[in-house]
Design a protein around this motif. Structure first.
Motif, short mmCIF file in Angstrom:
data_model
loop_
_atom_site.label_atom_id
_atom_site.label_comp_id
_atom_site.label_asym_id
_atom_site.label_seq_id
_atom_site.Cartn_x
_atom_site.Cartn_y
_atom_site.Cartn_z
N LEU A 1 94.47 46.09 46.12
CA LEU A 1 93.87 45.49 44.84
C LEU A 1 94.41 44.03 44.93
O LEU A 1 95.53 43.74 45.37
N PRO A 2 93.69 43.25 44.45
CA PRO A 2 93.93 41.79 44.35
C PRO A 2 95.10 41.48 43.38
O PRO A 2 95.35 42.35 42.52
N LEU A 3 96.06 40.73 43.76
CA LEU A 3 97.12 40.05 42.71
C LEU A 3 96.82 39.97 41.15
O LEU A 3 97.32 40.34 40.33
N GLU A 4 95.47 39.30 40.96
CA GLU A 4 95.03 39.10 39.69
C GLU A 4 94.75 40.40 38.80
O GLU A 4 94.71 40.25 37.57
N ALA B 1 90.53 45.00 35.58
CA ALA B 1 90.16 43.49 36.11
C ALA B 1 89.28 43.03 35.18
O ALA B 1 88.26 43.64 34.75
N LEU B 2 89.27 41.75 34.84
CA LEU B 2 88.54 41.02 34.22
C LEU B 2 87.10 40.40 35.14
O LEU B 2 87.66 40.06 36.15
N LEU B 3 85.95 40.57 34.72
CA LEU B 3 85.02 40.35 35.55
C LEU B 3 84.58 38.86 35.22
O LEU B 3 84.30 38.24 34.15
N HIS B 4 84.41 38.09 36.35
CA HIS B 4 84.28 36.44 36.05
C HIS B 4 84.16 36.14 37.55
O HIS B 4 84.75 36.41 38.39
N SER C 1 82.64 44.49 43.42
CA SER C 1 83.67 44.03 44.38
C SER C 1 84.74 44.86 43.74
O SER C 1 85.44 45.31 44.70
N VAL C 2 84.78 45.10 42.51
CA VAL C 2 86.18 45.99 41.76
C VAL C 2 85.88 47.41 42.63
O VAL C 2 87.10 48.00 43.07
N CYS C 3 84.83 48.04 42.45
CA CYS C 3 84.56 49.51 42.93
C CYS C 3 84.74 49.49 44.38
O CYS C 3 85.27 50.37 44.84
N THR C 4 84.33 48.36 45.02
CA THR C 4 84.71 48.54 46.57
C THR C 4 86.26 48.47 46.94
O THR C 4 86.76 49.35 47.61
N HIS C 5 87.11 47.67 46.28
CA HIS C 5 88.38 47.71 46.32
C HIS C 5 89.02 49.21 45.97
O HIS C 5 89.97 49.65 46.56
N ILE C 6 88.54 49.69 44.71
CA ILE C 6 89.37 50.97 44.38
C ILE C 6 88.78 52.05 45.55
O ILE C 6 89.54 53.06 45.92
#
Length: 588
Positions: A468-471, A486-489, A496-501
């Motif tokens: 998972l990204p640092l942010e 994760a904030l979406l921006h 992309s968040v779902c892919t990381h999960i």
């Protein structure tokens, strides 16, 4: 000055005045009302601006404006409790160009209605460019020197704003609606508005968030440090004076994050030093008596008649005055008041006890020479917080956060997780929040022991950091339950968040196999007791995720609602071949 022509005098039979409240952003207590002209359309003018343009072109702007001031003040006195309010009056800066302009007229009107000059706040708009800044500056200093309050309206949209700040040192700055409209969804507007608040704080001005229409905009305005709020969310302008009330409870609100802020307030109040203030109209002798009564006192807060801080006077600066011939005559003259020492009043950051601690620290850091901050509650001074005590407040806040940290994984615990959720929901952030729960963890723990169970928990923690990204925010609820946000921006999209999960889930399923004996790995299950004590087959460890997308139109109102949603979707996630259950809150 010649009286107003009867033709224009008849205008006042048609014109009316509406009032809109300006309230304390934290308490909802009414601070002032702004007078707004109504009826120019009935007289045939396409706008209020064109109406005043006509008066200006006919060289009667000042004469008409004086008559209008009287009408406004007369109606202002019909508001219940008007004695405790201020009246914001929009002053067309072109009146200063009129040949019949003269001083003292406003004082005479106020005297007829038994009002103090401090009741009036002259609003100057950026809408009209000020061509003769020197002339304008002299006149504004005249109003200021006579005790009138000065506000800059529509700040940020015109050409003269920073000139006005430099030359006039306004008491109040009103941020234009443009910067506040949808500020909860626009990071650029939030940044600009926050910097305007910082600038205002540096020069000792209070900030009105003007034109606020939604609770989301209000929340962000509180977060960036605005002092007061005005707009449709508070109340629409009304010509009925009985509708102006003393307090607007819906402004206060009870958001989850504001409930959390009460904890920070208690830390601040515990360390607050209730230094006795001196009112700007008090005698110099009373200031000296205060310093004489406490030999440890080295500074005195100075407040106005409404108990709002004006600044501080340092004892060492006062000595240079006292020991001069001028100072001795001041002391001997008991009628002398603190207004003669205006130049010795030093600016100091003024914060509200209800502000987030981060905002208080940020405002304090803008004044590197300030010894501390003056603290208000509902725009009234309540005490002084020294730089040392401010550091202690931050330290105590960090200790609370550190105690919340999970001792095994070193990830933030429930306090920080709830804080993150509260901020996301209150600020209506576009975000993704995720609840992780291990599958078949209890049988594994019973079979292999709690030490190996801890090793599995640490494996997942390590994979969270890797996949998972640092942010992204990562937290440990406890046991085998984890949280992510994760904030979406920009490039951080829902996809992309779902892919990381998905990557995290697959990595964990692959790597956790190494925590089993070869025989258990080969057959793909272990034999262990279920909750009733029966020997059963249990599959190898996996992790399931409930993924919730929070959009701008989210129906989620509280953290409790979110927790219920996690609980409802957990079983669905465990039955899914992807180990995921995805929820869009707008679809609930």
């Amino acid at each position: 000055m010649e009286p107003l022509h009867p033709f224009y005098e008849r205008y006042f039979d048609v014109l009316d005045i509406a009032f809109q409240p300006i309230v304390d952003i934290h308490s909802g207590i009414t601070f002032a009302v702004e007078a707004l002209l109504r009826g120019t359309d009935v007289l045939g003018y396409v706008s209020i601006a064109s109406f005043f343009d006509h008066l200006y072109d006919n060289n009667i702007l000042y004469t008409f404006d004086l008559r209008l001031r009287e009408k406004v003040i007369e109606k202002f006195c019909m508001i219940e409790g008007y004695e405790h309010l201020k009246l914001f009056y929009n002053l067309d800066n072109r009146v200063l160009e009129m040949t019949d302009f003269s001083k003292g007229n406003t004082f005479r009107i106020l005297k007829r209605y038994g009002l103090d000059h401090k009741s009036i706040v002259f609003e100057l708009s950026e809408q009209n460019e000020i061509t003769n800044i020197d002339h304008f500056s002299r006149l504004m200093h005249h109003y200021s020197d006579e005790g009138f309050c000065i506000a800059i309206d529509d700040f940020g949209i015109g050409q003269s704003g920073y000139k006005l700040l430099y030359h006039c040192s306004p008491n109040i700055i009103k941020i234009d609606r443009f910067f506040l409209s949808s500020i909860d969804k626009d990071p650029k507007k939030k940044l600009l508005a926050r910097n305007m608040v910082k600038l205002a704080t540096l020069i000792g001005s209070r900030v009105v968030a003007e034109g606020v229409e939604t609770d989301r905009e209000l929340f962000v305005c509180k977060e960036i440090g605005a002092h007061m709020v005005q707009g449709y969310f508070v109340q629409h302008p009304t010509i009925d004076t009985s509708k102006i009330i003393a307090r607007y409870p819906h402004v206060v609100g009870t958001t989850v994050r504001e409930e959390r802020l009460k904890g920070e307030q208690s830390i601040i109040l515990k360390r607050l030093e209730p230094l006795k203030p001196i009112v700007i109209g008090d005698s110099v002798e009373s200031l000296l008596d205060l310093l004489k009564a406490d030999d440890k006192l080295f500074l005195v807060p100075i407040v106005d008649s409404a108990s709002y801080p004006k600044g501080i006077i340092h004892e060492h600066r006062l000595k240079s005055v006292i020991y001069s011939p001028f100072g001795r005559s001041l002391i001997q003259n008991r009628s002398s008041n603190l207004s003669v020492l205006d130049t010795y009043i030093e600016p100091i950051p003024v914060v509200d006890v209800a502000m987030p601690l981060e905002t208080i620290i940020e405002l304090f850091s803008l004044s590197p020479n300030a010894p501390g901050v003056l603290v208000t509650e509902s725009s009234r001074y309540i005490g002084y917080l020294s730089a040392r005590e401010l550091i202690e407040v931050v330290h105590e806040r960090h200790l609370i956060s550190a105690r919340d940290e999970n001792p095994l994984t070193r990830l933030p615990g429930n306090f920080r997780i709830n804080e993150y959720i509260a901020h996301t929901l209150d600020n209506r952030e576009e975000a993704v929040v995720v609840y992780f729960d291990f599958d078949h963890f209890k049988p594994y723990n019973d079979h292999y022991g709690f030490r190996n169970g801890d090793r599995v928990i640490l494996l997942f923690t390590e994979l969270m950091h890797k996949c998972l990204p640092l942010e992204y925010f990562k937290g440990h609820i406890g046991g085998d339950d984890f949280f992510m946000g994760a904030l979406l921006h920009g490039t951080v999209t829902f996809e992309s968040v779902c892919t990381h999960i998905e990557t995290l889930i697959q990595k964990f399923i692959e790597e956790v196999r190494d925590f089993y004996d070869a025989k258990d790995r080969e057959r793909g299950y272990i034999l262990s007791e279920d909750r009733e004590g029966n020997i059963k087959e249990f599959k190898l460890l996996a992790v399931s995720a409930v993924i919730i997308r929070i959009g701008s139109g989210s129906t989620l109102l509280t953290g409790e609602h979110l927790q219920q949603l996690f609980a409802q979707q957990k079983k669905k996630a465990k039955k899914s071949p992807t180990h995921m259950s995805i929820v869009h809150t707008e679809e609930i």
